[in-house]
Motif scaffolding. Sequence first.
Motif, short mmCIF file in Angstrom:
data_model
loop_
_atom_site.label_atom_id
_atom_site.label_comp_id
_atom_site.label_asym_id
_atom_site.label_seq_id
_atom_site.Cartn_x
_atom_site.Cartn_y
_atom_site.Cartn_z
N ASP A 348 0.92 -1.10 0.11
CA ASP A 348 -0.07 -0.03 -0.02
C ASP A 348 0.68 1.33 -0.03
OD1 ASP A 348 -2.23 -1.59 -0.02
OD2 ASP A 348 -2.82 -1.27 2.08
N SER A 349 1.79 1.34 0.81
CA SER A 349 2.87 2.19 0.76
C SER A 349 3.56 2.72 -0.51
CB SER A 349 3.83 2.13 1.92
OG SER A 349 4.74 1.04 1.50
N VAL A 350 3.74 1.74 -1.61
CA VAL A 350 4.55 1.94 -2.49
C VAL A 350 3.48 2.83 -3.63
CG1 VAL A 350 5.19 0.76 -4.74
CG2 VAL A 350 5.74 -0.15 -2.34
N TYR A 351 2.35 2.46 -3.67
CA TYR A 351 1.40 3.39 -4.48
C TYR A 351 1.62 4.80 -4.29
CZ TYR A 351 -0.98 -0.98 -5.69
OH TYR A 351 -1.23 -2.17 -6.33
N GLY A 352 1.95 5.40 -3.08
CA GLY A 352 2.18 6.74 -2.95
C GLY A 352 3.47 7.19 -3.10
N LEU A 353 4.38 6.12 -3.37
CA LEU A 353 5.77 6.83 -3.64
C LEU A 353 6.13 7.63 -4.90
CD1 LEU A 353 7.99 3.83 -2.55
CD2 LEU A 353 7.88 5.85 -1.33
N PRO A 354 6.78 8.85 -4.61
CA PRO A 354 6.86 9.66 -5.95
C PRO A 354 7.67 9.03 -6.80
CG PRO A 354 7.55 10.77 -3.83
CD PRO A 354 7.13 9.57 -3.49
N GLY A 355 7.29 8.84 -8.17
CA GLY A 355 8.00 8.25 -9.35
C GLY A 355 7.64 6.61 -9.50
N VAL A 356 6.73 6.32 -8.92
CA VAL A 356 6.09 4.94 -9.03
C VAL A 356 5.07 5.35 -10.24
CG1 VAL A 356 4.71 3.12 -8.29
CG2 VAL A 356 6.52 4.07 -6.76
N ASP A 357 5.26 4.48 -11.27
CA ASP A 357 4.48 4.77 -12.54
C ASP A 357 3.41 3.69 -12.64
OD1 ASP A 357 5.87 6.79 -13.36
OD2 ASP A 357 7.00 5.97 -14.76
N GLU A 358 3.65 2.35 -12.24
CA GLU A 358 2.59 1.21 -12.20
C GLU A 358 3.16 0.05 -11.43
OE1 GLU A 358 0.72 -1.73 -15.78
OE2 GLU A 358 2.43 -0.18 -16.50
N VAL A 359 2.17 -0.57 -10.64
CA VAL A 359 2.42 -1.65 -10.09
C VAL A 359 1.87 -2.96 -10.48
CG1 VAL A 359 2.20 -2.48 -7.56
CG2 VAL A 359 2.77 -0.01 -7.83
N LEU A 360 2.52 -3.73 -10.74
CA LEU A 360 1.75 -5.16 -11.10
C LEU A 360 1.93 -6.34 -10.10
CD1 LEU A 360 3.63 -5.06 -14.51
CD2 LEU A 360 1.47 -4.23 -14.27
#
Length: 409
Positions: A348-360
């Motif tokens: 969940d914390s990854v989705y809010g990180l700056p620079g994250v374009d896509e999570v698979l």
Amino acid sequence: MTTDRPAVLLVDPTFTGAGYKAAARELGFLVVSLYTCDYTAMATDHAEGDDLSLYADNPDHAVRLVTEAELRIRAVVPAMEVSTHFADRIAELLKLPGNDHALATSRRDKAAMRKRAQQAGLSIPEFHVVNSPNEIASAALDIGFPAILKPTLGAGSQGVTLLPDAESLHDLNGLETHDAFDMPINQWLVERYIRGRQFSVNFYSFEGEHRLVDMWEFRQPDDRDYDFPIWDNLQIDASHPDWRRVEQYVREVLDAFGIWRGPSHTEVKCSEDGVYLLEVAARLPGGPMVGTWIEHGGMQPFHEAIRCFLGERPAMFETPVNFSARCGALAIRNDDAPGTLVAIHGLDSVYGLPGVDEVLVTYQPGDHVPVTRDDLTIPVGVYVSGADSDEVIRTLGAIRSQVSLEIKR
């Protein structure tokens, strides 16, 4: 289906190749899709967006279907790895622009690929071609260790196996029996393992002129030998110490393999004594790259590829691609043992990180998670971007520090 409207024949436009359909339609063409195998023909919603769907498992049959439909085919476009060689032959039969059809098999079959590279004087690892698991041990002993085993028609690293020493030859019962396209594996390469940096290199070609789009380095967590290269991927630039020799070598590969038009994806390894070919394919790359080109490079990758096969010089040959950000990707792998996924912690914390374009995310709690050995068994993938390489590397590190897999074994 008789019509005066021109059409584009897309060969296996599913999965990573599905974007060709919208591009062809936006360029004003009927979308005629050819499905050549069960892997694409049985895919869910595979025919969505088609004006006409054709099914044939050989080029001659495909041409008969096109002729019977009285279609005005203007271009034949290879959309997936599984059938690039079919597309070349179909284009030749229809007298349309394509890559050198006489070398089509060498751009798909790694045994033919190695033999063509030898003929062209390109540096490649020492290798043997074997047609039975019973031949693997003697081939590996002759090559020496470490060696690596790979299916000749595979993709996505499925079935690729590191042979670190003679002890590893005692139990080969766990070898994959089918490749990434669910086809039986009947032939393998056994070749010398090259230690060094691994790169993927992406070009477009038009009338034999080659334009580099970008280059990515496969970065590993340590200096151990490996058979699956995806850990961290980083888009690099001309300041990288291996850039110049890799680019020059790949240009020689494209010429040697008759890649005259369209996108290509080449993977190589750099050691102290030279650059070595791992594979070359006349198609768009997978993974984060095409999306990166669209979002950060202002490209239209599918449109540009179709233009190449139409015989129209694409815009990128006049104005080189200029990326607004540096890009990267990572795989959160299961490297230990198979088991049941309990949870993915920190996602969940990854989705809010700056620079994250896509999570698979491939697996959900309760799913069986195999050991990560290929593209199809990556539990979590993340695509990122940043102002420069350092920022991308920091973002990748932040993700790794937060995300972990809880697996019950």
